[in-house]
Design a protein around this motif. Sequence first.
Motif, PDB file in Angstrom:
ATOM      1  N   PRO A 214       1.042  -1.280   0.265  1.00 47.02           N
ATOM      2  CA  PRO A 214      -0.057  -0.061  -0.038  1.00 47.02           C
ATOM      3  C   PRO A 214       0.743   1.399  -0.124  1.00 47.02           C
ATOM      4  O   PRO A 214       1.845   1.278   0.677  1.00 47.02           O
ATOM      5  CB  PRO A 214      -0.784  -0.276   1.242  1.00 47.02           C
ATOM      6  CG  PRO A 214      -0.842  -1.534   1.743  1.00 47.02           C
ATOM      7  CD  PRO A 214       0.414  -2.077   1.287  1.00 47.02           C
TER       8      PRO A 214
ATOM      9  N   SER B  28       0.674   7.249   0.084  1.00 48.69           N
ATOM     10  CA  SER B  28      -0.217   8.302   0.207  1.00 48.69           C
ATOM     11  C   SER B  28      -1.524   8.131   0.736  1.00 48.69           C
ATOM     12  O   SER B  28      -2.354   9.249   1.064  1.00 48.69           O
ATOM     13  CB  SER B  28      -0.485   8.671  -1.389  1.00 48.69           C
ATOM     14  OG  SER B  28      -0.851   7.406  -1.881  1.00 48.69           O
ATOM     15  N   LEU B  29      -1.656   6.972   1.323  1.00 46.60           N
ATOM     16  CA  LEU B  29      -2.944   6.551   1.934  1.00 46.60           C
ATOM     17  C   LEU B  29      -2.685   7.067   3.319  1.00 46.60           C
ATOM     18  O   LEU B  29      -3.754   7.479   4.113  1.00 46.60           O
ATOM     19  CB  LEU B  29      -3.127   4.968   2.362  1.00 46.60           C
ATOM     20  CG  LEU B  29      -3.401   4.495   0.836  1.00 46.60           C
ATOM     21  CD1 LEU B  29      -3.266   2.702   1.110  1.00 46.60           C
ATOM     22  CD2 LEU B  29      -4.670   4.757   0.242  1.00 46.60           C
ATOM     23  N   VAL B  30      -1.581   7.658   3.713  1.00 48.88           N
ATOM     24  CA  VAL B  30      -1.459   8.210   5.136  1.00 48.88           C
ATOM     25  C   VAL B  30      -1.144   9.766   5.067  1.00 48.88           C
ATOM     26  O   VAL B  30      -1.733  10.484   5.754  1.00 48.88           O
ATOM     27  CB  VAL B  30      -0.206   7.557   5.908  1.00 48.88           C
ATOM     28  CG1 VAL B  30       0.101   8.240   7.105  1.00 48.88           C
ATOM     29  CG2 VAL B  30      -0.338   5.917   6.050  1.00 48.88           C
TER      30      VAL B  30
END
Length: 248
Positions: free
Chosen positions: A238, A241-243
């Motif tokens: 993952p 950018s999800l964080v």
Amino acid sequence: MTYCVAIKLNEGLVFCSDSRTNAGPDRVSTYSKLHRFSIHGDRQLMMVTAGNLATSQAVVAQIERDLKEDAEFNLRKASYVADIADYVGSLSLREQGKHRGGAVGGGFNAEATFILGGQIKGGDPELYMIYPEGNHITASEQYPFLQIGETKYGKPILDRIIRPATPHETAMRCALVSLDSTMRSNATVGPPIELLFYPTDSLSNTSHYYKFEENDPYLVKLRHSWDENIRRAFNELPPLSLVFGADI
């Protein structure tokens, strides 16, 4: 340095070891660290070694001598593999004791570590790691493998893959990857690589055994496939950018 691993499965025992004992700038030495003792139909024992080569060779030689001369205690007379582990520990301590306090000097280290595994008729396969102090431990149910030598590089894959119910072919491939990962990170561990599988209750010396030289076609293919799949798996992790959001 060396690296050896042994695995206890429901299907039997797997052993894998390197053969390098010296990797200096102008000399590379190799000796087999996998030893087999067979009394066909009654007991089969395998042992890998790490540490001082003179000590481990002396222990193996004494085991063979005691068996040949039918000593008061020898491999043939043991009722349990644990008894043989005690015996190996005592031989190791005796050999190390020859060099303590002598003229060799305080910097000399005669310690050796062993992994002993096998089966005696009527019992289950057993696996023990024998420390330089002569005592020993067995593999756990959750993580049924033991390592000696340069252990840290090859442990992560064993932790993730190896369980008692793991098929032996999977465990053998896992052991090879574990050893290859160690060779990649430590030049003092090197080929030939010895791989052995002892099937439970076979009590025969016709175990599945193979020695891999450095450029063995299968070993090269395994190494390349592992590298490629590790990179692919990493790239599929993952994204951060999800964080942190799209601006990272």
